[in-house]
Design an enzyme around this catalytic site. Structure first.
Site, short mmCIF file in Angstrom:
data_model
loop_
_atom_site.label_atom_id
_atom_site.label_comp_id
_atom_site.label_asym_id
_atom_site.label_seq_id
_atom_site.Cartn_x
_atom_site.Cartn_y
_atom_site.Cartn_z
N GLY A 169 -8.26 -18.53 -28.98
CA GLY A 169 -8.08 -19.97 -29.23
C GLY A 169 -6.71 -20.43 -28.77
CD GLU B 174 -3.93 -2.56 -1.72
OE1 GLU B 174 -4.84 -1.76 -1.53
OE2 GLU B 174 -2.86 -2.27 -2.28
C1 LIG Z 1 1.54 -10.63 -5.04
C2 LIG Z 1 1.12 -10.21 -3.68
C3 LIG Z 1 1.46 -8.96 -3.20
C4 LIG Z 1 1.10 -8.56 -1.91
N1 LIG Z 1 1.52 -7.34 -1.45
C5 LIG Z 1 1.31 -7.03 -0.13
C6 LIG Z 1 1.89 -5.83 0.43
O1 LIG Z 1 2.54 -5.05 -0.27
N2 LIG Z 1 1.71 -5.60 1.75
C7 LIG Z 1 0.99 -6.44 2.56
O2 LIG Z 1 0.85 -6.15 3.73
N3 LIG Z 1 0.43 -7.58 2.05
C8 LIG Z 1 0.59 -7.88 0.73
N4 LIG Z 1 0.04 -9.05 0.20
C9 LIG Z 1 -0.69 -9.95 1.10
C10 LIG Z 1 -2.18 -10.01 0.80
O3 LIG Z 1 -2.80 -8.83 1.23
C11 LIG Z 1 -2.71 -11.27 1.47
O4 LIG Z 1 -2.25 -12.37 0.69
C12 LIG Z 1 -4.21 -11.29 1.60
O5 LIG Z 1 -4.63 -10.32 2.52
C13 LIG Z 1 -4.72 -12.66 2.05
O6 LIG Z 1 -4.02 -13.13 3.15
P1 LIG Z 1 -3.40 -14.63 3.12
O7 LIG Z 1 -2.66 -14.78 1.85
O8 LIG Z 1 -2.68 -14.85 4.38
O9 LIG Z 1 -4.66 -15.58 3.02
P2 LIG Z 1 -5.58 -16.09 4.24
O10 LIG Z 1 -6.00 -14.94 5.08
O11 LIG Z 1 -4.93 -17.24 4.93
O12 LIG Z 1 -6.85 -16.61 3.45
C14 LIG Z 1 -6.86 -17.86 2.75
C15 LIG Z 1 -8.27 -18.02 2.14
O13 LIG Z 1 -9.25 -18.01 3.20
C16 LIG Z 1 -10.22 -17.01 2.92
N5 LIG Z 1 -10.68 -16.44 4.18
C17 LIG Z 1 -9.95 -16.02 5.24
N6 LIG Z 1 -10.74 -15.56 6.23
C18 LIG Z 1 -12.02 -15.68 5.76
C19 LIG Z 1 -13.31 -15.37 6.31
N7 LIG Z 1 -13.45 -14.82 7.52
N8 LIG Z 1 -14.41 -15.63 5.55
C20 LIG Z 1 -14.29 -16.18 4.30
N9 LIG Z 1 -13.09 -16.50 3.75
C21 LIG Z 1 -11.98 -16.24 4.47
C22 LIG Z 1 -9.50 -15.98 2.07
O14 LIG Z 1 -10.41 -15.20 1.32
C23 LIG Z 1 -8.63 -16.87 1.19
O15 LIG Z 1 -9.40 -17.37 0.13
C24 LIG Z 1 0.35 -9.44 -1.10
C25 LIG Z 1 -0.02 -10.70 -1.59
C26 LIG Z 1 0.36 -11.09 -2.85
C27 LIG Z 1 -0.04 -12.46 -3.36
#
Ligand SMILES: Cc1cc2nc3c(=O)[nH]c(=O)nc-3n(C[C@H](O)[C@H](O)[C@H](O)COP(=O)(O)OP(=O)(O)OC[C@H]3O[C@@H](n4cnc5c(N)ncnc54)[C@H](O)[C@@H]3O)c2cc1C
Length: 390
Positions: A346, A370
């Protein structure tokens, strides 16, 4: 508060030794991690001393070969350790998972000489690792990364920006994916870069919704020079190495998610049996009982799914589809369970007096890292129906 301590999960571990290992981890978590979690998360403090303790206790290299300082544990056991750590504090559980991900490339694809030189310090020598794949303009489409590594005699010179790097700026080593050749997945190579390499700098960490104690930062590579001896695998093999690391890493995220969800369920159960309304514990009301039952079912289903994938991996069988399914299911389960836990408490659930609001904020990131859960669905669908036609 509760007048009945909730029971922690009964685990079925493969050996007596692994049961003792998980008991040791739970003890460390209860003594050294949980008591300071809320305060340090609020303050954005990274508990480096906890990672030192975990390294000294042999817990930072669990799934790796003992010949190189690892713990020789099957994934089935390693993941349950991650679950325990994440239930105590996600910054620690996810941190161990990312460290393990950063070690994967060298342990799986490095030469014997590289492994002998670097792995002992990485797996049990107190070093902390980070994994650098994402960039400002390439997240889900990781194969479009543009950070460049250019050959210069016996060295490579790395230039570009990595984004969202967990442990960015505080890691002792970085596993870096950089472009050495053609566009697309075939032009990428992996490197092991020391944390103090000249030309390597970190931005101010991102201000995040949760896991505030875990630094996430951009890394700038300004002509960072690494010898060819620090190239991991063949030129052009980097993307395959990155994907293989992520298959295993996704199982780590699934286990972290179940840890967060179990912690939320424990809080909700404790509260629901202690809090009275209408003259009875709120846990008597069917509306809440069914919610608690659904939370527990999601957790047990998720745990079973990640353990099944882990056992396939331990048996040397393909597990990529199951890893994607486990990551998808367990992180969605953690989101739902933590939202429900806030509801069970709550108004108190919405305050920082109880940990469930923090757990809810932490669960969200697990649906993103990931490979977002949309990307997991793409991976699963590819296994089922083959690659998309263009
Ligand atoms: C706290 C945190 C820690 C992290 N640590 C690491 C790390 O240690 N090393 C590292 O390399 N990265 C790291 N990341 C990065 C993370 O892996 C990425 O944020 C993730 O892969 C998504 O990439 P983006 O944020 O650029 O989103 P985008 O790729 O721009 O995606 C934006 C949205 O579009 C959707 N989308 C994109 N393409 C498609 C598709 N073809 N079909 C349907 N939907 C789609 C995605 O699902 C998402 O909802 C971290 C991120 C965070 C937030």
């Amino acid at each position: 508060m509760s007048d009945r301590a909730p029971q922690w999960v009964e685990r079925r571990l493969p050996t007596e030794e692994s049961s003792q290992l998980v008991a040791l981890v739970r003890d460390i978590a209860q003594r050294e991690i949980t008591p300071r979690a809320a305060e340090e998360e609020e303050a954005g403090r990274f508990p480096r001393e906890v990672f030192t303790l975990l390294s000294e206790s042999g817990l930072l290299g669990l799934p790796y070969d003992s010949a190189h300082g690892g713990g020789d544990q099957p994934y089935e056991v390693y993941l349950q350790v991650l679950e325990e750590l994440s239930a105590a504090r996600l910054t620690v559980g996810l941190g161990v998972s990312v460290h393990s991900l950063a070690c994967h490339a060298l342990a799986g694809y490095g030469t014997k000489g590289q492994q002998t030189e670097h792995l002992p310090a990485m797996l049990s020598g107190g070093l902390l690792g980070a994994y650098c794949l994402s960039e400002p303009a390439s997240g889900s489409d990781a194969a479009s990364l543009v950070t460049k590594a250019v050959r210069d005699g016996e060295d490579w010179v790395i230039t570009g920006t990595k984004a969202w790097i967990t442990h960015g700026g505080i890691a002792d080593f970085y596993t870096v994916l950089a472009r050495t050749g053609v566009e697309g997945p075939r032009g990428i190579t992996a490197f092991l870069v020391p944390g103090d390499a000249p030309g390597l700098g970190a931005a101010v960490p991102e201000k995040k919704m949760g896991m505030k104690g875990s630094p996430t930062a951009q890394l700038h590579f300004d002509g960072v020079r690494v010898p060819d001896a620090r190239r991991i695998g063949e030129e052009g093999q980097g993307f395959a190495i990155a994907l293989s690391a992520l298959d295993s890493g996704r199982l780590g995220i699934a286990a972290c998610a179940i840890g967060v969800a179990q912690a939320a369920l424990n809080e909700a159960l404790g509260y629901a049996t202690g809090r009275k309304q209408f003259g009875r514990p709120i846990a008597d009301f069917q509306g809440l009982r069914f919610m608690l039952a659904d939370m527990a079912t999601r957790i047990e289903a998720g745990r079973a799914l990640y353990l099944e994938a882990a056992r396939l991996r331990d048996a040397g069988r393909p597990f990529s589809r199951q890893a994607a399914m486990a990551k998808l299911f367990c992180t969605d389960a953690a989101m739902q369970v933590t939202v429900d836990a806030v509801q069970v408490l709550g108004g108190y659930g919405y305050t920082q007096d109880f940990p469930v609001e923090r757990l809810m904020r932490e669960a969200k990131v697990l649906q993103i890292v990931e490979g977002t859960n949309q990307i997991q669905r793409m991976v699963i669908a590819r296994h089922l129906a083959g690659p998309e036609s263009r």
